[in-house]
Structures are given as structure tokens and as C-alpha cells.
Write a protein that holds these residues in place. Structure first.
Motif, short mmCIF file in Angstrom:
data_model
loop_
_atom_site.label_atom_id
_atom_site.label_comp_id
_atom_site.label_asym_id
_atom_site.label_seq_id
_atom_site.Cartn_x
_atom_site.Cartn_y
_atom_site.Cartn_z
N TRP A 129 -4.69 2.39 -8.38
CA TRP A 129 -5.69 2.74 -7.38
C TRP A 129 -6.56 1.54 -7.01
CZ3 TRP A 129 -5.80 6.41 -4.06
CH2 TRP A 129 -5.24 7.66 -4.34
N PHE A 130 -6.92 0.74 -8.00
CA PHE A 130 -7.74 -0.46 -7.74
C PHE A 130 -6.97 -1.44 -6.85
CE2 PHE A 130 -9.02 -4.81 -8.85
CZ PHE A 130 -10.36 -4.77 -8.50
N THR A 165 -6.72 -0.09 -3.32
CA THR A 165 -7.99 -0.24 -2.60
C THR A 165 -8.20 -1.67 -2.12
OG1 THR A 165 -8.97 1.54 -3.93
CG2 THR A 165 -10.49 0.07 -2.75
N CYS A 166 -7.91 -2.62 -2.98
CA CYS A 166 -8.03 -4.03 -2.60
C CYS A 166 -7.09 -4.36 -1.45
CB CYS A 166 -7.73 -4.94 -3.79
SG CYS A 166 -8.96 -4.87 -5.12
N SER A 193 1.07 3.98 -3.02
CA SER A 193 0.76 5.36 -2.68
C SER A 193 1.92 6.29 -3.03
CB SER A 193 0.42 5.47 -1.18
OG SER A 193 0.23 6.81 -0.80
N VAL A 237 -5.97 -2.30 0.83
CA VAL A 237 -6.50 -1.68 2.06
C VAL A 237 -7.58 -2.56 2.66
CG1 VAL A 237 -7.84 0.26 2.95
CG2 VAL A 237 -5.91 0.69 1.42
N LEU A 238 -8.47 -3.08 1.80
CA LEU A 238 -9.53 -3.96 2.29
C LEU A 238 -8.96 -5.26 2.87
CD1 LEU A 238 -12.14 -3.54 -0.60
CD2 LEU A 238 -12.20 -2.51 1.68
N ILE A 297 0.84 -1.20 0.00
CA ILE A 297 0.00 0.00 0.00
C ILE A 297 0.87 1.25 0.00
CG2 ILE A 297 -1.64 1.34 1.37
CD1 ILE A 297 -2.78 -1.35 2.37
#
Length: 231
Positions: free
Chosen positions: A84-85, A88-89, A56, A91-92, A52
Motif C-alpha cells: 500500500w505504501f 501510494t508513492c 492493486s 500514485v503521487l 500501480i
């Protein structure tokens, strides 16, 4: 032959940094006496979290890299939307992985990720560039000390000595990792702490000082680990 997007995406996650951090924290967990399954959980959590931070970082530096780093994945054609996808994954995924260590440990590691990503976005080119490094590294002992398995963490805090040494290690690592990019940073007009120090004492001397400082901190961590311990 163009590089496949999946390979570019992996490169954008800065895998060397992620693997190094995962191995380092996993080894620290093993040395502190954690069971093998918890060592694996630590390594997996850190690997995802560092991914991540890497994605970033590349998104934040995209415009700068277009001017100075033509080999970076986003400059070579990787779609920012893909990054970005993936971010996001990740982070989840990192949230339940962190929570699996226990509430306190999970919050400590999620704070590491947030501080690192936000700090890089807003402080990378400023004299306080060291702050996210010091804070995030200082949180690692808490992540390890409070950690457990299946959400059952402990309530034992890390020792002050280990926390302070980890923070000092963050400062040393920040300076050392910034040195290779100081020429580009200077061209961009950035004034991070490593840049200010290099302008004052010179890059070769800064490399020597930072290397010796970091080595001494690592020795101090080993000594503290054998005396006061992690908790």
C-alpha cells in the motif's frame, strides 16, 4: 534463504507486464514521430502506472492467491502495508508524470490507471470482465495523440480507426492473459467472459481464436498506422 522484501515488492508490481507495456507504448510514440525525450516520458509514465495496476491487482487477489498461488509475493510474506505504501508513492509520482504530457493526455492516462484498477476489483469475475480492458486500451491512442512535453500537449484527437483497433486489442489481450488461470477461476466459481467462452467452445479452441484475433488486430494497427495514422 528468504526472498528480500524489496524483491517481493518488485515481483508484486508484475514487472514483466509493466516493462512490456512501457516498451510497447514507447515504441508507438517513437513510430508516431515523437521526439526521444517524449518517448522516454511515455515509457516512464506507463512503467509507473502499470506498477500501480500490478500492486492493486495483487492486493485485490490476495485471498484468492492464498488458495491457489503460493508463489505470489503477498502469500510468501510480503506485508500488505508495504504494498500500500509503494502504491501510494507511485500514485503521487504518476500524477505529475501524466500531467507533464499535457492536460488531455494526462487525463487519458490517469483514466487508464483508474479504469484498470477499479475494473479488476469489481468486474474480474463477471461477464463484463472485458470492459476495463477495452476501455483502457481505447484510451492509449488518446494518451499518445494528445501528448506533448512539459505540460504542452496537443489538441489533435486520435483517429477513430486507431481507437477502435486499440480497443479490440484490449479484448484479445484480456482473453489471452486470462487463459492460464481459468482452472483456478473455475474452482472459485468465477464467470468472466474468457471463462464463459472457454466453457462454450473449449480452452484449446479459445486459445486459437483469441490468438488469431489478436494477431489480426495487430496487423490492422500496423496498416492503420501507415494509412490513416494515429491522428
Amino acid at each position: 534463504m528468504p526472498t528480500p522484501p524489496a524483491v517481493l515488492l518488485l515481483q508484486a508490481a508484475q514487472p514483466r507486464h509493466a516493462i512490456t507495456a512501457a516498451i510497447g507504448l514507447g515504441a508507438a510514440a517513437a513510430v508516431s514521430g515523437r521526439p526521444l525525450r517524449e518517448v522516454g516520458l511515455v515509457a516512464a509514465t506507463v512503467l509507473v502506472g502499470q506498477g500501480i495496476i500490478g500492486w492493486s491487482d495483487d492486493l485485490t487477489d490476495r485471498r484468492r492467491d492464498e488458495r491457489h498461488q503460493p508463489t505470489k509475493p503477498l502469500v510468501r510474506g510480503l506485508d500488505p502495508g508495504t504494498v500500500w505504501f509503494a502504491l501510494t508513492c507511485a500514485v503521487l509520482l504518476v500524477v505529475p508524470l501524466s500531467v507533464a504530457h499535457g492536460r488531455r493526455a494526462g487525463l487519458a492516462y490517469l483514466a487508464v490507471v483508474v479504469v484498470s484498477a477499479v475494473g479488476d476489483r469489481f468486474l474480474h469475475a463477471r461477464p463484463l470482465s472485458f470492459l476495463p480492458w477495452v476501455v483502457s486500451f481505447a484510451l492509449y491512442p488518446a494518451f499518445l495523440a494528445y501528448g506533448g512535453w512539459n505540460g504542452a500537449g496537443t489538441s489533435t484527437p486520435p483517429t477513430v480507426a486507431m481507437t477502435a483497433l486499440a480497443a479490440a486489442l484490449g479484448l484479445g489481450v484480456h482473453v489471452l492473459t486470462a487463459l492460464p488461470g481459468l482452472v483456478q477461476d473455475h474452482e472459485e466459481g468465477e464467470r468472466s467472459l474468457p471463462m464463459l467462452l472457454a466453457l462454450r467452445i473449449g480452452t484449446p479452441r479459445l486459445l486459437l481464436v483469441a490468438g488469431v484475433f489478436t494477431a489480426l488486430v495487430v496487423v490492422g494497427i500496423f496498416v492503420a498506422g501507415r494509412t490513416v495514422g494515429l491522428t
